[in-house]
Design an enzyme around this catalytic site. Structure first.
Site, mmCIF file in Angstrom:
data_model
loop_
_atom_site.group_PDB
_atom_site.id
_atom_site.type_symbol
_atom_site.label_atom_id
_atom_site.label_comp_id
_atom_site.label_asym_id
_atom_site.label_seq_id
_atom_site.Cartn_x
_atom_site.Cartn_y
_atom_site.Cartn_z
ATOM 1 N N GLN A 211 6.175 13.552 15.344
ATOM 2 C CA GLN A 211 6.751 14.883 15.513
ATOM 3 C C GLN A 211 8.200 14.846 15.951
ATOM 4 O O GLN A 211 8.880 15.878 15.981
ATOM 5 C CB GLN A 211 5.934 15.691 16.522
ATOM 6 C CG GLN A 211 6.015 15.182 17.959
ATOM 7 C CD GLN A 211 5.049 15.893 18.890
ATOM 8 O OE1 GLN A 211 3.879 15.575 18.933
ATOM 9 N NE2 GLN A 211 5.567 16.866 19.631
ATOM 10 N N CYS B 81 3.130 19.250 18.367
ATOM 11 C CA CYS B 81 1.927 18.408 18.419
ATOM 12 C C CYS B 81 0.686 19.159 17.952
ATOM 13 O O CYS B 81 -0.181 18.596 17.290
ATOM 14 C CB CYS B 81 1.721 17.880 19.830
ATOM 15 S SG CYS B 81 1.333 19.166 21.046
ATOM 16 N N HIS C 1 -0.323 18.960 25.708
ATOM 17 C CA HIS C 1 -0.141 18.217 24.462
ATOM 18 C C HIS C 1 -1.458 18.182 23.691
ATOM 19 O O HIS C 1 -2.529 18.063 24.293
ATOM 20 C CB HIS C 1 0.297 16.784 24.803
ATOM 21 C CG HIS C 1 0.683 15.941 23.619
ATOM 22 N ND1 HIS C 1 1.686 16.283 22.741
ATOM 23 C CD2 HIS C 1 0.195 14.757 23.173
ATOM 24 C CE1 HIS C 1 1.811 15.335 21.817
ATOM 25 N NE2 HIS C 1 0.903 14.406 22.051
ATOM 26 N N ASN D 136 -2.254 9.977 18.024
ATOM 27 C CA ASN D 136 -1.144 10.748 18.564
ATOM 28 C C ASN D 136 -0.134 11.020 17.445
ATOM 29 O O ASN D 136 -0.304 10.571 16.311
ATOM 30 C CB ASN D 136 -0.487 9.995 19.722
ATOM 31 C CG ASN D 136 0.296 10.901 20.650
ATOM 32 O OD1 ASN D 136 0.492 12.086 20.374
ATOM 33 N ND2 ASN D 136 0.764 10.361 21.760
#
Length: 466
Positions: free
Chosen positions: A86, A92, A385, A407
């Site tokens: 990102q 996110c 997040h 992630n």
């Protein structure tokens, strides 16, 4: 009254009490001397100081035994593709959601890897959030400017962050597209300037709408004024991100080098090639605070991005029920969107989320005893997040002991960008998972029918994942 009688009636002067030095409201020289003596009397403190000053607190807190225990291997592990990035943006929640969706496209076309455009939903989210903000201004025209409501609305009107329900609303309205159909731009990967100038226009718009309202303009006149403002926001977004396509052609090759060409609209592409029934997915949260009883549903005032869209909705459950639902969905071959407080007790380079791996208590010779409930109540922690669970390790006792995390911070952290989360960390810092209703119990599904309790705009459960 004689002078003698007056003296008898007078109250004696109050003699100030002597405050013991240790109870002084100020830091006295004696206190500082005692602090220094306490520090110097233990050689372990000098060793800790030398380590932290040279290497930093983070490196000096690492428990290397725990890093060996948290292996990056799992009894349940999904093929999720290459890790995305990102970059300098707070997307996110979009990346995590698109990562769950792209797996379906990869499977359908037998692809090694592909990405859905993250710039495309960013465009529509910024536009819709701008409209959402101005609509909220129109609904609060008589609120005092100095009040808490206006302070909340004006604080960050078009932030990058979001929630699962907000993304689902975007997808249902605008669909999704492959990344090649709307690639990243400079400002999609680094959104600071774009957000700055849209925010400036929106605050100007709020001022103008409130000013015109004070001058007696009608609701229809104010809405026409708002439409002109939205035209300007659309122009800013097109210049910064590019104009989103109404239709596109996507060309790629599968694992066997077979050529594929798809011509579609964004809405058709989502319906035909992603095929998620978004209404079947619900947000389960774990907020163990006294003001939010378990087994109730909740929403948050002013939390959203699309005027006329579905309100954000949560079902609050004990943490073990979130884990059980996540395990069921992963075991069925489907990844899980989740929200957590990623900055807590984590090793970024190693890609490890573990309370036992980070030991500031040993470094500083103190304790950090707040519970999850207390951290929420005292604003020490909240969801910050969003990521994706793509695996879980089930121990011999049938319970999870660590989780595989996809992630969106690129390949340079963790194992090619994939992280490990200990089960204890899940309990303490995971706040939300998104689950297909078919993996819930009947009792849990029935709870979803309750009318949601509305939380204040500034409640911790109204935080946005960035």
């Amino acid at each position: 009254m004689s002078t003698e009688q007056k003296k008898k009636n007078e109250k004696p002067a109050r003699v100030p009490a002597t405050v013991p030095a240790e109870l002084s409201p100020s830091l006295t020289a004696a206190m500082l001397t005692q602090f220094e003596q306490d520090f110097s009397c233990k050689s372990a403190y000098a060793s800790a100081m030398n380590a932290a000053v040279k290497n930093g607190i983070g490196a000096s807190c690492i428990d290397y035994e725990e890093t060996r225990f948290c292996q990056n291997n799992f009894s349940v592990s999904l093929d999720a593709g290459e890790v995305t990035n990102q970059k300098q943006s707070g997307r996110c929640w979009m990346f995590a959601a698109l990562n769950t969706m792209r797996q379906r496209v990869m499977k359908k076309f037998k692809l090694k890897n592909m990405e859905l455009s993250q710039s495309y939903p960013l465009f529509w989210d910024k536009l819709e959030k701008s409209n959402w903000f101005l609509e909220n201004i129109l609904s609060t025209l008589d609120e005092p400017l100095e009040g808490r409501i206006m302070h909340h609305l004006l604080a960050d009107p078009v932030a990058d962050g979001g929630q699962w329900d907000m993304f689902a609303d975007l997808v249902q309205k605008y669909g999704v597209i492959p990344q090649e159909a709307m690639p990243e731009s400079f400002d999609s990967s680094a959104t600071k300037d774009l957000t700055k100038y849209i925010t400036l226009k929106l605050r100007e718009g709020a001022m103008r709408l409130r000013g015109e309202h004070a001058q007696g303009k009608s609701a229809a006149e104010l809405r026409l004024l708002k439409n002109g403002m939205m035209n300007e926001i659309y122009r800013i977004l097109c210049i910064s991100l590019g104009k989103p396509p109404a239709a596109f052609t996507w060309e790629t090759r599968d694992k066997d080098d077979k050529f594929i060409r798809i011509t579609s609209t964004p809405q058709e592409f989502f319906k035909k090639y992603v095929g998620m029934k978004l209404d079947d997915y619900v947000s389960l949260i774990n907020a163990p605070t006294k003001d939010k009883p378990f087994y109730k549903t909740y929403t948050v005032r002013f939390l959203g991005n699309i005027a006329g869209g579905k309100p954000v909705r949560y079902l609050n459950l004990p943490i073990d029920e979130l884990k059980k639902a996540a395990c069921a969905q992963l075991s069925a071959g489907e990844s899980v969107w989740f929200g957590s407080d990623v900055q807590q007790w984590f090793l970024k380079t190693e890609g490890l989320l573990s309370i036992k791996a980070v030991r500031p208590d040993l470094l500083f010779d103190t304790v950090f005893p707040l519970t999850k409930e207390q951290r929420l109540d005292y604003r020490e922690s909240l969801m910050t997040h969003a990521m994706t669970f793509t695996g879980v390790n089930i121990a011999d006792d049938g319970k999870p002991n660590r989780w595989r995390v996809e992630n969106s911070w690129g390949k340079d952290v963790g194992k090619e960008g994939y992280w490990v989360m200990s089960d204890e960390w899940f309990s303490e810092f995971t706040y939300q998972v998104v689950i297909n209703k078919k993996y819930l119990t009947k009792k849990q599904r029935d709870m979803l029918e309750q009318k949601p309790i509305e939380l204040a705009p500034w409640d911790p459960m109204g935080s946005l994942a960035i």
